[in-house]
Scaffold this active site. Structure first.
Site, mmCIF file in Angstrom:
data_model
loop_
_atom_site.group_PDB
_atom_site.id
_atom_site.type_symbol
_atom_site.label_atom_id
_atom_site.label_comp_id
_atom_site.label_asym_id
_atom_site.label_seq_id
_atom_site.Cartn_x
_atom_site.Cartn_y
_atom_site.Cartn_z
ATOM 1 N N VAL A 11 -15.026 -7.608 -0.996
ATOM 2 C CA VAL A 11 -14.668 -6.376 -1.719
ATOM 3 C C VAL A 11 -15.781 -5.961 -2.675
ATOM 4 O O VAL A 11 -16.163 -4.796 -2.730
ATOM 5 C CB VAL A 11 -13.340 -6.560 -2.477
ATOM 6 C CG1 VAL A 11 -13.055 -5.351 -3.371
ATOM 7 C CG2 VAL A 11 -12.190 -6.770 -1.499
ATOM 8 N N THR A 121 -6.949 -7.442 -5.526
ATOM 9 C CA THR A 121 -5.512 -7.302 -5.320
ATOM 10 C C THR A 121 -4.781 -8.225 -6.281
ATOM 11 O O THR A 121 -4.958 -9.446 -6.240
ATOM 12 C CB THR A 121 -5.143 -7.645 -3.869
ATOM 13 O OG1 THR A 121 -5.849 -6.768 -2.983
ATOM 14 C CG2 THR A 121 -3.647 -7.483 -3.636
ATOM 15 N N GLU A 151 -8.321 -1.504 -3.485
ATOM 16 C CA GLU A 151 -9.109 -1.207 -2.286
ATOM 17 C C GLU A 151 -8.203 -1.214 -1.059
ATOM 18 O O GLU A 151 -7.207 -1.933 -1.014
ATOM 19 C CB GLU A 151 -10.254 -2.224 -2.140
ATOM 20 C CG GLU A 151 -9.840 -3.687 -2.126
ATOM 21 C CD GLU A 151 -9.385 -4.193 -0.772
ATOM 22 O OE1 GLU A 151 -9.664 -3.510 0.231
ATOM 23 O OE2 GLU A 151 -8.766 -5.264 -0.731
ATOM 24 N N GLU A 155 -11.266 -5.151 7.305
ATOM 25 C CA GLU A 155 -12.418 -5.971 7.682
ATOM 26 C C GLU A 155 -12.904 -5.511 9.049
ATOM 27 O O GLU A 155 -12.126 -5.300 9.975
ATOM 28 C CB GLU A 155 -12.040 -7.454 7.704
ATOM 29 C CG GLU A 155 -11.779 -7.997 6.313
ATOM 30 C CD GLU A 155 -11.692 -9.508 6.284
ATOM 31 O OE1 GLU A 155 -12.594 -10.179 6.826
ATOM 32 O OE2 GLU A 155 -10.713 -10.025 5.726
ATOM 33 N N ASN A 208 0.188 -3.146 2.381
ATOM 34 C CA ASN A 208 -0.113 -4.267 3.267
ATOM 35 C C ASN A 208 1.151 -4.883 3.854
ATOM 36 O O ASN A 208 1.180 -5.284 5.020
ATOM 37 C CB ASN A 208 -0.928 -5.325 2.527
ATOM 38 C CG ASN A 208 -2.397 -4.964 2.446
ATOM 39 O OD1 ASN A 208 -2.837 -3.968 3.013
ATOM 40 N ND2 ASN A 208 -3.165 -5.759 1.724
ATOM 41 N N GLY A 253 0.928 -9.227 19.881
ATOM 42 C CA GLY A 253 -0.063 -10.286 20.068
ATOM 43 C C GLY A 253 0.444 -11.590 19.487
ATOM 44 O O GLY A 253 1.653 -11.853 19.480
ATOM 45 N N CYS A 260 -5.715 -10.925 3.508
ATOM 46 C CA CYS A 260 -4.851 -9.973 2.802
ATOM 47 C C CYS A 260 -3.376 -10.086 3.168
ATOM 48 O O CYS A 260 -2.542 -10.404 2.315
ATOM 49 C CB CYS A 260 -5.340 -8.548 3.062
ATOM 50 S SG CYS A 260 -6.959 -8.191 2.363
#
Length: 431
Positions: A11, A121, A151, A155, A208, A253, A260
């Site tokens: 970050v 975070t 933020e 990634e 998230n 998946g 995160c």
């Protein structure tokens, strides 16, 4: 504008490079001398597409510099971003020791007004804690403000997200701080949400957690699709056309990982419990994610029988493509289960490396896919690196002892792989 970024990890480095690109003079501060020396030479200590190019550009332009000198860096910059790590503690909450240390350093070393901005975070209420820590450390009562500017970087797509954000969240209780924050982002074209620090902190966790929920929902739905002979990918395509749902994060998946989602979902659940609220949906999100990798291994065990003395090739270590991050990566859970069941395991990833962890010493880390798949009884694909699409799978089949492919990311078409002679098993493909 002169900006200090404290912490030069993922970050912090991205934040520093992007503000340099926006025309600011940026100082990156870290206690790790080796890391700082690398950055001074234009070399990143992690993999992130496009970021090293920006680093080289702005080290050369002089817009960015790096130091371990805390006092000079803090005194020489009026705007300070806190970008240090907030790892999970054993109880699931965020460990704020590094944030506290930074706050105390700022309080001790500041000599005039500072705007302190949290990018890390952090739990709801951290802005208030930082304010207290700075005040307690001050020798003289210099003025300062503490704001939250979370933020939202993916990634592998950090440069794109930082330069072209879909929104900017500014949490501030001060008109002076808000005005300064708005000036920082004046050239960025996107919605800017101005709110309180507590709200900004919760927006990050809630975002998230919601994305993790979409992933676990589709993974659980994929299990139903297998039983009902329905292709979950077609279901996802049909769902994603609804703008209320959207197509992102609907890919079934073997689960999410990274730095995160796992820690942020756990931290939000804990925060709710501390406020006498039970987030039952998120409890289930974690349960599905922690068992999804085993669902694919159950399919493999049905095909192969015992894993003992079988050779299994694991393709992909990173939790997602275009990063070298293996934190909470499903591939590591797969590998540990295979080793526990006495399998011989080979691994290949084009970028990521195995963590330095004793049980992994028995693995064969391969230089290429061919070496990993040689004489394998099955391939388990854990990361959807684009390079795996370019493999000549017909030639690879000849290298294998048994042509079994268990696709943990639904990267390939079942009919195509069957036509090549593979036994193919994805997740949620039906029969």
């Amino acid at each position: 504008m002169n900006i200090l970024v404290i912490g030069t990890g993922y970050v912090g480095s991205t934040t520093a490079m992007v503000f340099a690109e926006l025309g600011c003079n940026v100082t990156g501060l870290d206690t790790d001398e080796h890391k700082i020396q690398q950055l001074k030479q234009g070399a990143l200590h992690f993999y992130e597409p496009g970021l090293e190019d920006l680093l080289k550009k702005h080290v050369h332009s002089g817009r960015i510099r790096f130091t371990t000198n805390k006092e000079a860096a803090i005194q020489g910059n009026d705007v300070i971003f806190i970008c240090v790590g907030t790892p999970s503690r054993l109880d699931g909450n965020a460990d704020l020791r590094y944030v506290k240390q930074v706050a105390e350093d700022i309080g001790q070393m500041m000599g005039e007004y500072k705007l302190i901005i949290t990018k890390s975070t952090v739990p709801v209420g951290t802005q208030e804690q930082i304010t207290s820590w700075v005040q307690a450390a001050q020798e003289k009562p210099y003025p300062f403000d503490v704001a939250s500017n979370p933020e939202f970087l993916r990634e592998g797509k950090a440069v794109e997200d930082a330069l072209n954000p879909d929104r900017i969240i500014l949490g501030s209780n001060s008109k002076r701080a808000t005005k300064l924050l708005e000036s920082l982002y004046k050239s960025v074209k996107c919605p800017i949400v101005i709110t309180t620090p507590r709200t900004a902190e919760l927006i990050k966790y809630a975002s998230n957690a919601f994305l993790a929920t979409k992933i676990s929902y589709m993974n659980e739905l994929a299990r139903l699709c297998d039983e009902m002979d329905i292709n979950v990918m077609e279901v996802a395509d049909g769902m994603g056309l609804d703008p209320r749902i959207g197509s992102s994060f609907l890919q079934a998946g073997i689960g999410y990982g990274g730095s995160c989602f796992p820690k942020d979902v756990s931290a939000l659940i804990l925060a709710a419990k501390q406020n006498n609220v039970q987030l039952e949906i998120l409890d289930k999100v974690i349960h599905v994610n922690q068992t999804q990798y085993a669902y694919l291994l159950d399919k493999a065990r049905e095909r192969l029988g015992s894993f003992a003395n079988k050779k299994l090739a694991v393709l992909g270590l990173a939790f997602k493509p275009d990063t070298d991050d293996t934190r909470e990566a499903p591939a590591l859970r797969v590998i540990e289960r295979l080793l526990n069941e006495q399998a011989h395991v080979t691994v290949y990833d084009p970028v990521a490396k195995l963590p330095n962890y004793p049980p992994y010493d028995v693995l064969s880390v391969c230089a290429d896919v061919e070496e990993a798949m040689l004489d394998a009884d099955a391939v388990i694909l854990c990361t959807e690196w684009p390079v795996f699409k370019t493999i000549n799978w017909t030639d690879m089949k000849r290298l294998m002892h048994q042509p079994n492919l268990f696709d943990g990311r639904n990267m390939f078409d079942a009919q195509d792989m069957n036509a090549m002679g593979y036994y193919y098993q994805g997740i949620g493909y039906g029969d």
